[in-house]
Design a protein around this motif. Structure first.
Motif, PDB file in Angstrom:
ATOM      1  N   GLY A   1      -9.216  33.384  21.934  1.00 33.24           N
ATOM      2  CA  GLY A   1     -10.403  32.669  22.380  1.00 33.24           C
ATOM      3  C   GLY A   1     -10.131  31.964  23.698  1.00 33.24           C
TER       4      GLY A   1
ATOM      5  N   ILE B   1     -16.917  32.021  22.705  1.00 32.45           N
ATOM      6  CA  ILE B   1     -16.088  32.767  21.753  1.00 32.45           C
ATOM      7  C   ILE B   1     -16.459  34.245  21.789  1.00 32.45           C
ATOM      8  CG2 ILE B   1     -15.441  33.040  19.326  1.00 32.45           C
ATOM      9  CD1 ILE B   1     -16.161  30.055  18.964  1.00 32.45           C
TER      10      ILE B   1
ATOM     11  N   CYS C   1     -10.962  31.396  15.778  1.00 29.08           N
ATOM     12  CA  CYS C   1     -10.985  30.507  16.939  1.00 29.08           C
ATOM     13  C   CYS C   1     -11.356  29.070  16.567  1.00 29.08           C
ATOM     14  CB  CYS C   1     -11.969  31.013  17.995  1.00 29.08           C
ATOM     15  SG  CYS C   1     -11.420  32.477  18.868  1.00 29.08           S
ATOM     16  N   VAL C   2     -12.400  28.908  15.763  1.00 29.69           N
ATOM     17  CA  VAL C   2     -12.864  27.546  15.473  1.00 29.69           C
ATOM     18  C   VAL C   2     -11.916  26.785  14.547  1.00 29.69           C
ATOM     19  CG1 VAL C   2     -15.289  28.099  15.929  1.00 29.69           C
ATOM     20  CG2 VAL C   2     -14.427  28.185  13.575  1.00 29.69           C
ATOM     21  N   GLN C   3     -10.993  27.492  13.899  1.00 26.99           N
ATOM     22  CA  GLN C   3      -9.992  26.798  13.087  1.00 26.99           C
ATOM     23  C   GLN C   3      -8.988  26.050  13.955  1.00 26.99           C
ATOM     24  OE1 GLN C   3      -8.449  28.706   9.345  1.00 26.99           O
ATOM     25  NE2 GLN C   3      -9.157  30.504  10.473  1.00 26.99           N
TER      26      GLN C   3
ATOM     27  N   ILE D   1     -20.946  29.002  20.914  1.00 17.66           N
ATOM     28  CA  ILE D   1     -20.514  30.264  20.318  1.00 17.66           C
ATOM     29  C   ILE D   1     -20.388  31.354  21.375  1.00 17.66           C
ATOM     30  CG2 ILE D   1     -22.791  31.181  19.711  1.00 17.66           C
ATOM     31  CD1 ILE D   1     -19.794  31.240  17.378  1.00 17.66           C
TER      32      ILE D   1
ATOM     33  N   ARG E   1     -14.468  34.713  15.510  1.00 14.19           N
ATOM     34  CA  ARG E   1     -15.060  33.370  15.619  1.00 14.19           C
ATOM     35  C   ARG E   1     -14.402  32.410  14.635  1.00 14.19           C
ATOM     36  NH1 ARG E   1     -21.322  35.248  15.053  1.00 14.19           N
ATOM     37  NH2 ARG E   1     -21.702  35.899  17.214  1.00 14.19           N
ATOM     38  N   TYR E   2     -14.282  32.842  13.400  1.00 13.52           N
ATOM     39  CA  TYR E   2     -13.690  32.008  12.349  1.00 13.52           C
ATOM     40  C   TYR E   2     -12.277  31.597  12.726  1.00 13.52           C
ATOM     41  CZ  TYR E   2     -12.521  30.450   7.632  1.00 13.52           C
ATOM     42  OH  TYR E   2     -12.131  29.697   6.554  1.00 13.52           O
TER      43      TYR E   2
ATOM     44  N   VAL F   1     -11.634  23.015  19.419  1.00 13.94           N
ATOM     45  CA  VAL F   1     -12.911  22.312  19.413  1.00 13.94           C
ATOM     46  C   VAL F   1     -13.794  23.000  20.450  1.00 13.94           C
ATOM     47  CG1 VAL F   1     -14.071  20.115  19.809  1.00 13.94           C
ATOM     48  CG2 VAL F   1     -11.790  20.159  18.776  1.00 13.94           C
ATOM     49  N   LEU F   2     -14.807  23.678  19.963  1.00 18.66           N
ATOM     50  CA  LEU F   2     -15.709  24.424  20.839  1.00 18.66           C
ATOM     51  C   LEU F   2     -17.139  24.085  20.463  1.00 18.66           C
ATOM     52  CD1 LEU F   2     -13.833  27.809  20.468  1.00 18.66           C
ATOM     53  CD2 LEU F   2     -13.884  26.419  22.542  1.00 18.66           C
ATOM     54  N   GLU F   3     -18.004  24.029  21.462  1.00 21.84           N
ATOM     55  CA  GLU F   3     -19.393  23.685  21.165  1.00 21.84           C
ATOM     56  C   GLU F   3     -20.384  24.799  21.462  1.00 21.84           C
ATOM     57  OE1 GLU F   3     -20.938  21.321  25.033  1.00 21.84           O
ATOM     58  OE2 GLU F   3     -19.584  20.190  23.755  1.00 21.84           O
TER      59      GLU F   3
END
Length: 195
Positions: A191, A146, A134-136, A143, A131-132, A139-141
């Motif tokens: 992701g 992911i 991917c979100v770097q 979880i 998760r960490y 832009v995902l809203e």
């Protein structure tokens, strides 16, 4: 089309190598990538020895990519590798091959990338680390997208081990680059991808 081979390879250029986001690769990207890798793996620490190690790895990767991909370097080497040139290089050096047959510098990058993602240094990429990572980049809203991507990568052995080990990550990364089908089992390695 988000998981086509072309889009997956373009993703690697855009989100893993093109650090300055100018649309092409050059030595500057790999100098910056060395520093970024050193800081991330060191969780903020950037020792001179570790930085020197990553400078060697990343500049070797750049030289290998330039040699394989910069087809217009003769007689006018322009010092850059475009996305199309990178795709041609990956097609030439990775399609249909297993991880062990990949160019050495690319293998070193893949191993380094795993170590950056494995935040707790336990040798396994768990869902939180995935998760960490991917979100770097994206832009995902939600979880759930992911987590679904992560779960799609796991086999029974991965579940027993608590996630993706280095050897499994290497296998999946190799599939991500070498399998040209849109049904590639590793298409979710970074992701949910966008076009």
């Amino acid at each position: 089309m988000a998981y086509s081979w072309d889009n997956r390879v373009a993703f690697v250029v855009r989100y893993l190598y093109d650090i300055d986001n100018n649309g092409y690769l050059d030595a500057h990207d790999f100098h910056c990538l060395a520093l970024r890798t050193c800081v991330l793996e060191g969780k903020g620490d950037c020792s001179a020895a570790r930085l020197q190690k990553y400078q060697h790895i990343m500049l070797s990767l750049w030289e290998e990519i330039a040699q394989l991909a910069d087809f217009d370097k003769v007689p006018d080497y322009d010092g850059v590798v475009t996305i199309d040139e990178f795709k041609n290089a990956i097609q030439h050096s990775c399609i249909g091959r297993k991880y062990d047959d990949f160019p050495q510098a690319l293998k070193a990058f893949i191993e380094t990338n795993f170590r950056m993602i494995d935040i707790n240094d336990d040798g396994v990429m768990g869902v939180e680390e995935f998760r960490y990572d991917c979100v770097q980049r994206m832009v995902l809203e939600d979880i759930k997208v992911i987590d679904d991507a992560y779960n799609s990568l796991l086999n029974d052995d991965d579940r027993r081990k608590g996630g993706l080990t280095l050897s499994r990550y290497q296998e999946l990364f190799a599939q991500f680059l070498s399998d040209q089908s849109e049904a590639c089992p590793a298409k979710m390695l970074f992701g949910p991808l966008e076009l």
